[in-house]
Each structure stands twice: as structure tokens, then as C-alpha cells.
Design an enzyme around this catalytic site. Sequence first.
Site, short mmCIF file in Angstrom:
data_model
loop_
_atom_site.label_atom_id
_atom_site.label_comp_id
_atom_site.label_asym_id
_atom_site.label_seq_id
_atom_site.Cartn_x
_atom_site.Cartn_y
_atom_site.Cartn_z
N HIS A 203 0.79 -1.24 0.00
CA HIS A 203 0.00 0.00 0.00
C HIS A 203 0.82 1.28 0.00
O HIS A 203 0.27 2.37 0.01
CB HIS A 203 -0.95 0.02 1.20
CG HIS A 203 -0.25 0.28 2.50
ND1 HIS A 203 0.34 -0.70 3.23
CD2 HIS A 203 -0.03 1.43 3.18
CE1 HIS A 203 0.88 -0.18 4.32
NE2 HIS A 203 0.69 1.11 4.31
C1 UD1 Z 1 -2.50 5.59 5.27
C2 UD1 Z 1 -1.28 6.23 5.90
C3 UD1 Z 1 -0.13 5.25 5.94
C4 UD1 Z 1 -0.54 3.93 6.58
C5 UD1 Z 1 -1.80 3.40 5.91
C6 UD1 Z 1 -2.29 2.18 6.64
C7 UD1 Z 1 -1.03 8.66 5.55
C8 UD1 Z 1 -0.35 9.73 4.78
N1 UD1 Z 1 -0.85 7.40 5.14
O1 UD1 Z 1 -2.19 5.32 3.92
O2 UD1 Z 1 0.94 5.79 6.67
O3 UD1 Z 1 0.51 3.02 6.44
O4 UD1 Z 1 -2.84 4.41 5.96
O5 UD1 Z 1 -3.18 1.44 5.88
O6 UD1 Z 1 -1.72 8.95 6.50
N2 UD1 Z 1 -9.34 4.23 0.65
C9 UD1 Z 1 -10.56 3.60 0.52
N3 UD1 Z 1 -11.20 3.25 1.66
C10 UD1 Z 1 -10.72 3.50 2.90
C11 UD1 Z 1 -9.49 4.14 3.02
C12 UD1 Z 1 -8.81 4.50 1.89
O7 UD1 Z 1 -11.03 3.36 -0.59
O8 UD1 Z 1 -11.39 3.12 3.89
C13 UD1 Z 1 -8.59 4.56 -0.59
C14 UD1 Z 1 -8.92 5.95 -1.15
O9 UD1 Z 1 -8.87 5.87 -2.53
C15 UD1 Z 1 -7.76 6.78 -0.65
C16 UD1 Z 1 -6.61 5.80 -0.65
O10 UD1 Z 1 -7.20 4.54 -0.31
O11 UD1 Z 1 -7.52 7.89 -1.46
C17 UD1 Z 1 -5.52 6.13 0.33
O12 UD1 Z 1 -6.04 6.31 1.64
P1 UD1 Z 1 -5.25 7.24 2.70
O13 UD1 Z 1 -5.86 7.10 4.02
O14 UD1 Z 1 -5.09 8.62 2.15
O15 UD1 Z 1 -3.81 6.66 2.70
P2 UD1 Z 1 -3.32 5.15 2.84
O16 UD1 Z 1 -2.64 4.79 1.59
O17 UD1 Z 1 -4.43 4.31 3.35
N1 UDP Z 2 -3.93 -5.95 8.41
C1 UDP Z 2 -5.19 -6.53 8.52
N2 UDP Z 2 -5.84 -6.91 7.39
C2 UDP Z 2 -5.29 -6.78 6.14
C3 UDP Z 2 -4.01 -6.19 6.04
C4 UDP Z 2 -3.36 -5.78 7.19
O1 UDP Z 2 -5.69 -6.68 9.64
O2 UDP Z 2 -5.94 -7.15 5.16
C5 UDP Z 2 -3.23 -5.51 9.63
C6 UDP Z 2 -1.86 -6.10 9.81
O3 UDP Z 2 -1.94 -7.37 10.43
C7 UDP Z 2 -1.17 -5.05 10.66
C8 UDP Z 2 -1.81 -3.76 10.21
O4 UDP Z 2 -3.01 -4.12 9.55
O5 UDP Z 2 -1.46 -5.25 12.03
C9 UDP Z 2 -0.89 -3.05 9.29
O6 UDP Z 2 -1.56 -2.00 8.68
P1 UDP Z 2 -1.11 -1.39 7.29
O7 UDP Z 2 -0.28 -2.37 6.54
O8 UDP Z 2 -2.35 -0.89 6.66
O9 UDP Z 2 -0.28 -0.10 7.74
P2 UDP Z 2 1.22 0.13 8.23
O10 UDP Z 2 1.54 -0.81 9.33
O11 UDP Z 2 2.12 -0.04 7.05
O12 UDP Z 2 1.21 1.55 8.67
#
Ligand code: UD1
Ligand code: UDP
Length: 356
Positions: A203
Site C-alpha cells: 500500500h
Molecule cells: C494511510 C497512511 C499510511 C498507513 C496506511 C495504513 C497517511 C499519509 N498514510 O495510507 O501511513 O501506512 O494508511 O493502511 O496517512 N481508501 C478507501 N477506503 C478507505 C481508506 C482508503 O477506498 O477506507 C482509498 C482511497 O482511494 C484513498 C486511498 O485509499 O484515497 C488512500 O487512503 P489514505 O488514508 O489517504 O492513505 P493510505 O494509503 O491508506
Molecule cells: N492488516 C489486517 N488486514 C489486512 C491487512 C493488514 O488486519 O488485510 C493488519 C496487519 O496485520 C497489521 C496492520 O493491519 O497489524 C498493518 O496496517 P497497514 O499495513 O495498513 O499499515 P502500516 O503498518 O504499514 O502503517
Amino acid sequence: MNILTIIGARPQFIKAAPVSRILRTHHKEYLVHTGQHYDENMSRLFFEELDIPEPDVNLGIGSGLHAEQTGKMMIALEKLILAQKPDCVMVYGDTNSTIAGSLTASKLNVPVAHVEAGLRSFNMSMPEEINRILTDKISNLLFCPTVTAFEHLHREGIVKGVHLTGDVMYDAALYFAEKAEHKESVLNKLDLEPKSYLLATCHRPQNTDFRETLSAIIAAFIESDETIVFPAHPRAKSFMNKYGLLEKIAATFKIKLIEPVGYLEMIQLERNAKKILTDSGGVQKEAYFYQVPCITMRPETEWVETIRDGWNVLVGSDKEKILQAIAGFSPDHKQASHYGDGKSSEKIAQILGRVE
Ligand code: UD1
Ligand code: UDP
């Protein structure tokens, strides 16, 4: 103490679960969900499965460009903090919800407590690196998950209020691994045998947002001989769609592209995987906790202990390196205890009690 906790993204729900449970036995907590993540399987599912208290408020901010998303959060949080008058604002990790909370609170002169302080990738092109450096600079209590994180802060001259507590994700991993054993097996649902597949997550914008990098990663998955279970983050899914990669995945039976799963099913998938491919921070550590070799699709990591111990290898988004690691990476070192004793949440609650 009256604590106002701010969470908004999937890993923050997991980190807050053990802390909130213990915090509430010592303190009063007001829980704010910024709404950064909002899909059922990126948010609600975690609250239900992990018994996280219902948020007192969900700001419903949703997705957006960085300034737009962070700015909207700050506007809403300022009103809320002024109304609630907490003794302390607690933030987790390094997302936009983290910086929105820490910046808003510190400008209102409300003390900030940062859980997972001191992590550094030394890569300023990552939004998370900016969020965590700024949050550490303006926090009053800094809870470090590792010795490395503690040392980073000292090197930066941040010494006041810094505590080495261990990693709350390790608390969560221990506590919920037991619960995951009692949940119906996701392996059965997916028709998988233990240790017969690789688990992949992806991601990070540096991997997902660019045609070249995402295509190289998916090409490696397709060319490998392994079955790969891939619970796709919505960000990855939308870029795979944009770059025409979903059709390529559908044409192979080896990649099981599934919706994001809940934490308990994720634990089952992690523990039973032969290897894990990921760019996630949390997943790298969970691979280590469950003694599964980890292939990290990033040029660097904040969790350097896993690399030093030989249980994690950095391959970036290079197709050949990913394939080589899938075929050949095998840890041959013992693990050590880098992430605490599973009681980090208790330490945090106690420290907060001492400053009351
Ligand atoms: C965010 C965090 C990242 C973290 C990740 C965990 C920031 C800058 N990034 O990244 O550090 O590792 O969360 O997962 O805060 N979207 C959906 N549904 C949702 C959420 C997101 O469709 O419920 C899609 C949207 O298109 C959105 C994109 O995912 O634009 C990115 O979501 P966003 O929360 O901005 O950043 P993440 O990539 O999830
Ligand atoms: N995770 C989850 N379901 C998924 C993918 C990840 O429960 O389908 C959990 C994973 O076990 C970990 C956390 O989400 O505990 C990590 O989140 P993510 O990878 O979104 O963010 P990051 O840790 O990189 O900030």
C-alpha cells in the site's frame, strides 16, 4: 487524567486496542476517529473484532490530498479539543491523523503523547517520515517501541519525556493471536493448506501509485511458482485497476486477490504463510513475531532489528530481487527480544498516571 485519543487508519485501530483497554482502567478516555479509513473492512470490523470502544465521535473526514485531508482534520479537531479540554492528546504512529492531532493540540498548548515515537526511515519522500519527525518534535511524552527509536530521539536532541516502553503492536499480537486460534479458519475458506502459500500486502504510494513499480511487483507475483494470497488495500486495488493489472491477476490461478481481512484472519494468514511479502510496517513486525521470513518491498525500513537478525530482507520493487527472495531467502539466525515484553500498554498507562 482526561485523555483525548485520536486514531483514523487501520494500523492505529490495532495499536489503540490494547492501550485503550488498559488506559481506561486508570484514566478517562475520549476517543476520536478522524474517518481517514472508512470502508467496513478498513475500520468498523476492527472495532468489533478487537473490542475497541465505540468512538465518542467520528469526524468523517475521509480521503483527500494531503493538505486537504490534514487541514480538514485540524479544523474539526481544534473545535473538539477546545470543547473537551483534555489534559493530554494521544496520537499513534505516523499517518495524517497523527500529525493533524499533534499539531492542533500543541498549538492549543495541550500536552501531546506520541505512541510509536522515534521511528525513522531517513526517507523524506515518505509522508510518514514528515508526520513522525514533526510529531516527535512537538510531543511532550514520547513512547518508543524499540531501542533504535529511543536512540534516534536522543541523537536529535529530544530527551525530555522520552520513554522506552516496547511496542504496543507486540501486545496486540500476543493478546489477539490467542483469540485468532478460536476463530473459524480463513485457510479453510480460501482452500489453503498451512505453509503452502505466500502472503502479500502492498500500500505504500512509492509502490502503488506508479505504473512501473506496481507492474514490476505484480509481474514478480505472477512469474513466481507460488500461490500468493493478496488481501489488497483499497489504494493498491484502485491503482491495479488504473494500470490494467487486475486482468493480468485474474488470468492466473496462483494469485488469490481478496478484500482486506480483519485482524484475526490476518494473524491466521500470517502465521501459516511460508513467507510474507509486504511494504507494511506492521506486517513486517508481525512476520518477525510469528517467525515467518519477510520480504520487504521497500528500499529501507524503520524496523531495522528484523533485518539485522536476518528475518527480513529489503528488495524494493525490483522484480528480479523479489523473485530471488521468494525462491531463496531463508533466515538462519536466532531471533531476539526487541519489541518489549507484551506489557507496553501497561507501561504507557502507568507513565501517564505519574505525570497526572
Ligand atoms: C494511510 C497512511 C499510511 C498507513 C496506511 C495504513 C497517511 C499519509 N498514510 O495510507 O501511513 O501506512 O494508511 O493502511 O496517512 N481508501 C478507501 N477506503 C478507505 C481508506 C482508503 O477506498 O477506507 C482509498 C482511497 O482511494 C484513498 C486511498 O485509499 O484515497 C488512500 O487512503 P489514505 O488514508 O489517504 O492513505 P493510505 O494509503 O491508506
Ligand atoms: N492488516 C489486517 N488486514 C489486512 C491487512 C493488514 O488486519 O488485510 C493488519 C496487519 O496485520 C497489521 C496492520 O493491519 O497489524 C498493518 O496496517 P497497514 O499495513 O495498513 O499499515 P502500516 O503498518 O504499514 O502503517
